[in-house]
Design an enzyme around this catalytic site. Structure first.
Site, PDB file in Angstrom:
ATOM      1  N   GLU A   1       0.828  -1.207   0.000  1.00 54.40           N
ATOM      2  CA  GLU A   1       0.000   0.000   0.000  1.00 54.40           C
ATOM      3  C   GLU A   1       0.859   1.253   0.000  1.00 54.40           C
ATOM      4  O   GLU A   1       0.369   2.362   0.171  1.00 54.40           O
ATOM      5  CB  GLU A   1      -0.932  -0.006   1.219  1.00 54.40           C
ATOM      6  CG  GLU A   1      -2.178  -0.867   1.043  1.00 54.40           C
ATOM      7  CD  GLU A   1      -1.863  -2.327   0.746  1.00 54.40           C
ATOM      8  OE1 GLU A   1      -1.152  -2.957   1.547  1.00 54.40           O
ATOM      9  OE2 GLU A   1      -2.316  -2.847  -0.287  1.00 54.40           O
TER      10      GLU A   1
ATOM     11  N   ASN B   1      -0.434  -7.558  -4.064  1.00 49.90           N
ATOM     12  CA  ASN B   1      -1.178  -6.737  -5.028  1.00 49.90           C
ATOM     13  C   ASN B   1      -0.248  -5.750  -5.730  1.00 49.90           C
ATOM     14  O   ASN B   1       0.749  -5.321  -5.167  1.00 49.90           O
ATOM     15  CB  ASN B   1      -2.279  -5.960  -4.302  1.00 49.90           C
ATOM     16  CG  ASN B   1      -1.718  -4.994  -3.270  1.00 49.90           C
ATOM     17  OD1 ASN B   1      -1.235  -5.400  -2.231  1.00 49.90           O
ATOM     18  ND2 ASN B   1      -1.728  -3.712  -3.574  1.00 49.90           N
TER      19      ASN B   1
ATOM     20  N   ASP C   1      -6.964  -5.217  -5.054  1.00 53.28           N
ATOM     21  CA  ASP C   1      -6.030  -5.447  -3.946  1.00 53.28           C
ATOM     22  C   ASP C   1      -5.959  -6.922  -3.574  1.00 53.28           C
ATOM     23  O   ASP C   1      -5.833  -7.262  -2.401  1.00 53.28           O
ATOM     24  CB  ASP C   1      -6.391  -4.608  -2.700  1.00 53.28           C
ATOM     25  CG  ASP C   1      -5.445  -4.877  -1.521  1.00 53.28           C
ATOM     26  OD1 ASP C   1      -4.236  -5.006  -1.772  1.00 53.28           O
ATOM     27  OD2 ASP C   1      -5.918  -4.988  -0.379  1.00 53.28           O
TER      28      ASP C   1
END
Lengths: 182, 606
Positions: B207, B291, B333
């Site tokens: 992220e 991801n 994701d």
């Protein structure tokens, strides 16, 4: 009410709007840094509390719709939302609640953004110009309803995460917050 | 009397270890013999639990059978221990000889408990003092998935990107190697896997625009032997002459560059924060990649190799043998980092070496682990984002209407970003031939926005809001028949099941709930046999072992947190549904049923 009185009222109202959006066009350059004397804690030896001395710049930013709207945009552009979400928190603590680890005044928040904080808040000194730090800090205050309602931003176009800043009830700052896990 | 007891206990254990070796007979009408892990990757039961996955095949199956479906109802607390840290406890307590090793979330303190003494007193503790600032760049609570033991040392990762080796006897640091950099958003949360003389570790930070890698460190010196990136040019992904993927879409030169917009691979994610398995016969390691970054898929047209997929690599050189992409050009994701269970099974009458992977996108994959061919991919939870996996091309068939968009909210996407099943590992029993799957039942609303890359800050570009899946329950614990590719029984939970599980030769399967219940179910029927309410929600991995007294014990860490439990662990404000990347929207009521914690519970029969 006479037509004249009505007109006068309208003009007055319009002027009030002007003040809401008043701003100085030459903001401080990146290199300069405002200095405010603030304390992180309410405690200080002696009965009088900590010694503080603020310039009033904070009020100027908090009461100004333009600065708060800019702050709202910058909050996302600087990826504050990545760690604090829309104020509910994530890897960083919630900013819409009333608990503040490092102080909830605009001066405290400016310090937080500039200096960083030990448990994972990055230091943005030199990365965000000083006046923009003030704008973001003002916006952060608006998320917990601590700015005038008429200056606070309205609801997002985006997925509606929570009540808009101008509809948020006021949560006056309380010192506390999540203690670091050690 | 006492020695007779011990003798009996060891007899039970001996029997249990045989049970593990001999294949249980196939059930009437079922296709072929019971799938079983290769013996080289799943040695006979020795009563210990030395790595989170139990063995290199990652079965999380214990051959111990003192605790049975009959007597499990009598389980009692043997001892408890506080980790001293009230954050999400995802680690597996491991047991080597007569010592238990317990690892706390950040600040990653390792405790050694003496199982030979009453109350299992503390032998020593080791504090690596990780950088406090690392907490800011840990996306989903400051968790750690456990330590692992090999050759007299305990190995684990610290949140701030160090790999440490600690002498298992003395608690002295043997070495410490910094491999991650928090200033670019890298943290480490996964449990290392040790195979031969190599410690395999990977990074977290999908992220934060981190570029994923797997590194092999020399177990003796801590020196990095090889690094295999998940994105970028072939020479950095360690793709060479021996790379022979099964599907055409994974073939070609420098796909780790060409399947991205210019330079986007440098912040492309594919982090390696999940589970690794190892097949000693093939000398191959298997692990998944996370991801792609950012979540906003419009910012990265292309397949985004080699994210959201699985690699098979040579242990000695790190060279890729094959790759398969579960979610090409991931839209949601869907990290591909879940556990893979290595099994040998019959497929259409032929013996095949396979791996079984319950994946975030909602399918249980059976993949030939020699070639990378997908043999089957069957849905195990509610999915409306894809219609299936095309076995000819290997590609997931996305549903256009559920593709997230910029500036528009797309609603009721199932499964969520956290997947039909996230990191919390399943267990496989060679006695039933079933996989025990702890998972979630959630959907979400998503709106993409443009993500701004600023190193060390999040790189996401999505507003997300989770909600309960069909039926309203948020968690499921189910038994999955590996040969038939379907659910045998399932049990629903109010909250997502975020804990791991263990299944035993006594046909008992253990897991925990986010309310704090530690449960024992009948492995064959799913019937609830026993439960105990711990002090906080459970998101940890249970383990079971034979104590120095010859008795079987079951251990679990209680302490809610992780992505799902961040609302409690991080004191998040429930008025903002997008908090914790959208998970808070569906977890508001967790605050009403549990509080933070960090306690080890160990159970045994009276």
């Amino acid at each position: 009410m006479s037509a004249l009185a009505r007109l006068l009222l309208l003009v007055l109202l319009a002027f009030a709007g002007c003040q809401r959006e008043e701003r100085s066009f030459r903001a401080d350059p990146v290199a300069t840094e405002s200095i405010e004397k603030v304390a992180l804690v309410p405690l200080s030896p002696g009965p009088s509390g900590p010694v503080t001395d603020t310039s009033g710049k904070g009020k100027e930013y908090e009461n100004n719709a333009y600065h708060l709207a800019q702050g709202k945009t910058l909050y996302k552009w600087m990826n504050c939302n990545g760690c604090h979400a829309n104020g509910g928190g994530g890897s960083g603590p919630a900013l819409i609640d009333d608990l503040w680890i490092y102080g909830g005044s605009i001066e405290n928040i400016v310090q937080t953004i500039r200096e960083g904080r030990p448990n994972g808040m990055p230091s943005f000194r030199g990365k965000i110009p000083d006046d923009q730090i003030w704008q973001i800090a003002g916006f952060v205050r608006s998320m917990s309803g601590n700015v005038p309602k008429d200056a606070a931003p309205g609801r997002d176009d985006a997925l509606h995460p929570r009540p808009a800043e101008n509809r948020t009830p006021e949560f006056p700052p309380v010192s506390g917050g999540a203690p670091p896990p050690r | 009397m006492r020695s007779a007891k011990i003798a009996f206990a060891s007899l039970v254990a001996l029997f249990a270890s045989f049970a593990c070796l001999t294949l249980a007979p196939a059930q009437p009408g079922s296709p072929g013999p019971m799938p079983a892990p290769p013996a080289s990757a799943a040695p006979a039961e020795d009563g210990q639990w030395t790595m989170p996955a139990k063995n290199h095949a990652s079965t999380r199956y214990s051959g111990l059978a003192e605790i049975t479906t009959e007597n499990v109802k009598n389980l009692q607390v043997a001892f408890t221990f506080s980790t001293g840290v009230n954050r999400g406890q995802e680690a597996a307590p491991i047991v080597v000889g007569s010592t238990m090793y317990v690892l706390s979330p950040y600040p990653n303190i390792l405790y050694a408990l003496d199982l030979a003494k009453p109350g299992a007193p503390l032998k020593w503790q080791y504090n690596p003092k990780p950088e406090a600032a690392a907490q800011g760049v840990a996306c989903c609570d400051v968790v750690n998935r456990g330590p692992t033991f090999s050759g007299g040392k305990i190995f684990y990762n610290t949140l701030d990107g160090n790999v440490v080796a600690v002498d298992a006897e003395s608690g002295q640091e043997a070495w410490k190697t910094k491999v991650g950099n928090i200033n670019i958003g890298e943290t480490m949360t996964m449990a290392p896997l040790v195979a031969k003389d190599k410690v395999l570790v990977g990074n977290s930070g999908g992220e934060y625009g981190v570029r994923g890698w797997l590194k092999a460190l020399d177990a003796n010196s801590g020196k990095v032997v090889w690094t295999a990136y998940s994105t970028g040019p072939d020479k950095e992904v360690l793709i060479g002459a021996s790379y022979k993927p099964f599907y055409d879409s994974d073939k070609g030169q420098d796909l780790g560059v060409k399947t991205w917009p210019p330079d986007a691979w440098q912040q492309g994610g594919g982090t390696v924060w999940g589970w690794i398995s190892y097949d000693p016969d093939l000398n191959l390691v298997y692990y998944g990649t996370g991801n792609p970054g950012p979540w906003n898929s419009d910012q990265r047209p292309g397949d985004n190799k080699f994210t959201s997929g699985i690699f098979a690599r040579d242990l000695d050189t790190g060279e890729a043998r094959w790759f398969y992409q579960f979610s090409p050009h991931d839209l949601y994701d869907w990290d591909g980092v879940n556990e893979q269970i290595l099994l040998d099974m019959e497929w259409n009458g032929q013996p095949r070496k396979v791996l079984v992977r319950p994946e975030r996108n909602g399918y249980v994959y059976v993949i030939d682990r020699v070639t990378g061919e997908v043999l089957s991919a069957n849905v195990f939870g509610p999915v409306n984002t894809s219609t299936g996996v095309d076995l000819k091309t290997g590609r997931l068939q996305y549903v256009e209407a559920k593709k997230p968009q910029m500036g528009r909210v797309v609603r009721d996407i199932c499964p969520t970003a956290s997947g039909a099943k996230d990191w919390n590992p399943s267990a496989y029993s060679p006695r039933t031939g079933w996989l025990y799957l702890p998972h979630a039942n959630l959907c979400m609303d998503v709106e993409h926005s443009s993500a701004n890359y600023i190193a060390g800050t999040p790189y996401v570009g999505a507003e997300v809001r989770f909600k309960p899946g069909p039926g309203g329950h948020r968690g499921v614990f189910q038994a999955w028949d590996v040969r038939q590719g379907k659910t045998v029984w399932s049990s629903t939970e109010n909250f997502p099941v975020w804990s791991g599980t263990v299944v035993t030769a006594g046909d008992v399967v253990f897991y925990g709930t986010m309310e704090g219940w530690f449960k024992a179910l009948h492995a064959r029927t799913g019937e609830l046999l026993w439960q105990f309410k711990t002090s906080s929600g459970i998101i940890g991995q249970p383990t079971t072992y034979r104590g120095p007294d010859g008795r079987q014990y079951v251990a679990i860490l209680s302490g809610v947190g992780g992505w799902a439990g961040a609302v409690v662990a991080g004191d998040l404000d429930v008025r903002d549904g997008t908090a914790a990347l959208g998970f808070v929207n569906v977890m508001r009521d967790l605050k009403d049923v549990t509080t933070k914690g960090g306690t080890l519970y160990v159970f045994r029969l009276p």
